[in-house]
Write a protein that holds these residues in place. Structure first.
Motif, mmCIF file in Angstrom:
data_model
loop_
_atom_site.group_PDB
_atom_site.id
_atom_site.type_symbol
_atom_site.label_atom_id
_atom_site.label_comp_id
_atom_site.label_asym_id
_atom_site.label_seq_id
_atom_site.Cartn_x
_atom_site.Cartn_y
_atom_site.Cartn_z
ATOM 1 N N PRO A 14 2.362 8.148 -3.731
ATOM 2 C CA PRO A 14 2.701 8.934 -4.824
ATOM 3 C C PRO A 14 1.287 9.141 -5.843
ATOM 4 O O PRO A 14 0.894 10.178 -6.420
ATOM 5 C CB PRO A 14 3.775 8.702 -5.541
ATOM 6 C CG PRO A 14 4.584 7.836 -4.610
ATOM 7 C CD PRO A 14 3.897 6.917 -3.722
ATOM 8 N N PHE A 15 0.765 7.950 -6.279
ATOM 9 C CA PHE A 15 -0.477 7.764 -7.104
ATOM 10 C C PHE A 15 -1.583 8.419 -6.408
ATOM 11 O O PHE A 15 -2.226 9.296 -6.950
ATOM 12 C CB PHE A 15 -0.497 6.429 -7.391
ATOM 13 C CG PHE A 15 -1.909 6.056 -8.170
ATOM 14 C CD1 PHE A 15 -2.012 6.374 -9.343
ATOM 15 C CD2 PHE A 15 -3.008 5.481 -7.245
ATOM 16 C CE1 PHE A 15 -3.252 6.229 -9.997
ATOM 17 C CE2 PHE A 15 -4.169 5.257 -8.012
ATOM 18 C CZ PHE A 15 -4.317 5.609 -9.407
ATOM 19 N N TYR A 16 -1.722 8.127 -5.036
ATOM 20 C CA TYR A 16 -2.880 8.723 -4.375
ATOM 21 C C TYR A 16 -2.632 10.197 -4.487
ATOM 22 O O TYR A 16 -3.685 11.084 -4.288
ATOM 23 C CB TYR A 16 -3.180 8.247 -2.881
ATOM 24 C CG TYR A 16 -3.154 6.780 -2.842
ATOM 25 C CD1 TYR A 16 -4.133 6.286 -3.716
ATOM 26 C CD2 TYR A 16 -2.536 5.962 -1.927
ATOM 27 C CE1 TYR A 16 -4.071 4.736 -3.865
ATOM 28 C CE2 TYR A 16 -2.812 4.639 -2.036
ATOM 29 C CZ TYR A 16 -3.615 3.927 -2.672
ATOM 30 O OH TYR A 16 -3.719 2.586 -2.592
ATOM 31 N N VAL A 68 -7.885 3.229 -16.245
ATOM 32 C CA VAL A 68 -6.738 3.078 -15.710
ATOM 33 C C VAL A 68 -7.119 2.823 -14.398
ATOM 34 O O VAL A 68 -6.312 1.919 -13.561
ATOM 35 C CB VAL A 68 -5.748 4.492 -15.721
ATOM 36 C CG1 VAL A 68 -4.780 4.533 -14.667
ATOM 37 C CG2 VAL A 68 -5.259 4.418 -17.243
ATOM 38 N N LEU A 69 -7.960 3.236 -13.635
ATOM 39 C CA LEU A 69 -8.492 3.054 -12.108
ATOM 40 C C LEU A 69 -8.933 1.485 -12.014
ATOM 41 O O LEU A 69 -8.301 0.943 -11.281
ATOM 42 C CB LEU A 69 -9.520 4.115 -11.609
ATOM 43 C CG LEU A 69 -9.039 5.277 -11.367
ATOM 44 C CD1 LEU A 69 -10.182 6.340 -10.873
ATOM 45 C CD2 LEU A 69 -7.759 5.290 -10.140
ATOM 46 N N LYS A 74 0.773 -1.414 -0.033
ATOM 47 C CA LYS A 74 -0.082 0.156 0.003
ATOM 48 C C LYS A 74 0.862 1.406 0.010
ATOM 49 O O LYS A 74 0.504 2.360 -0.640
ATOM 50 C CB LYS A 74 -1.077 0.113 1.281
ATOM 51 C CG LYS A 74 -0.377 -0.233 2.599
ATOM 52 C CD LYS A 74 -1.368 -0.194 3.487
ATOM 53 C CE LYS A 74 -0.595 -0.232 5.089
ATOM 54 N NZ LYS A 74 -1.594 -0.463 5.937
ATOM 55 N N TYR A 75 2.016 1.106 0.666
ATOM 56 C CA TYR A 75 2.867 2.611 0.831
ATOM 57 C C TYR A 75 3.522 2.762 -0.805
ATOM 58 O O TYR A 75 3.876 3.888 -0.895
ATOM 59 C CB TYR A 75 4.064 2.320 1.742
ATOM 60 C CG TYR A 75 3.600 1.997 2.858
ATOM 61 C CD1 TYR A 75 2.852 3.231 3.798
ATOM 62 C CD2 TYR A 75 3.803 0.639 3.613
ATOM 63 C CE1 TYR A 75 2.362 2.899 5.109
ATOM 64 C CE2 TYR A 75 3.323 0.550 4.915
ATOM 65 C CZ TYR A 75 2.402 1.711 5.534
ATOM 66 O OH TYR A 75 1.895 1.414 6.770
#
Length: 195
Positions: free
Chosen positions: A39-41, A138-139, A34-35
């Motif tokens: 950057p994506f989030y 993409v999501l 998850k880490y």
């Protein structure tokens, strides 16, 4: 009927889980972390704030609410209630599982990775217009790959993933209702996106 479904779930898991290679081991461990996605989030949040200004407040709050609810339902309700062992903890299967890195908690039904990933993907698929089709695709691909990584790593059955995805989609729909009610009640948050 349930026994047959469980047997099919185990057989599909074993088939998918045995498709291993050192290269994909590294990729799937990374994708499942998850880490790695922080950057994506942050980019997603930044883009939503830039594009939607004030409207981004209810949008992001409802997205977080949908994701949080999905995680709670999967981990706080389903896992302890159904108490279905993860494949890597199942004494009948554990010797056949290709466990890449750690098994995680004892129970696996439902997958929190799948529920939260699909909550995010479905929420934005439902509220964004069709002009964002590539973004939506993409999501969904992202949610599918993250979810599949859990099978590959040996910690979830396909049924855990499908159930998690359905719960995530359901909580996303609730979040969309909340978002639309918010916009209807507080018109100052409505904003026409940039062209």
């Amino acid at each position: 009927m349930l026994d047959r479904l469980e047997k099919l779930d185990q057989e599909l898991f074993l088939y998918l889980n045995e498709q291993q290679s050192p290269f994909w081991d590294t990729v799937m461990v990374t994708v499942s972390n998850k880490y790695f996605w922080i950057p994506f989030y942050l980019l997603l949040i930044g883009y939503i704030i830039w594009r939607y200004k004030m409207q981004s407040i209810p949008m992001l709050l409802m997205a977080v609410a949908g994701i949080g609810l999905a995680d709670y339902v999967a981990s706080g309700i389903f896992k302890p209630y159904f108490a279905r062992l993860r494949p890597c903890h199942d004494p009948e299967l554990s010797a056949m599982v290709n466990l890449v890195r750690g098994c995680g908690g004892k129970f696996g039904f439902l997958s929190s990775h799948a529920s939260t990933g699909f909550a995010l993907a479905v929420f934005f698929n439902l509220i964004l217009s069709d002009r964002y089709l590539i973004f939506k695709i993409v999501l969904v691909i992202w949610a599918v790959v993250v979810s599949y990584s859990r099978i590959y790593l040996g910690v979830h059955y396909p049924g855990d993933i499908i159930g998690g995805a359905l719960v995530g989609a359901g909580t996303a729909m609730l979040a969309v209702v909340g978002y639309r009610l918010w916009l209807r009640k507080y018109t100052r948050f409505q904003h026409k996106p940039l062209a």
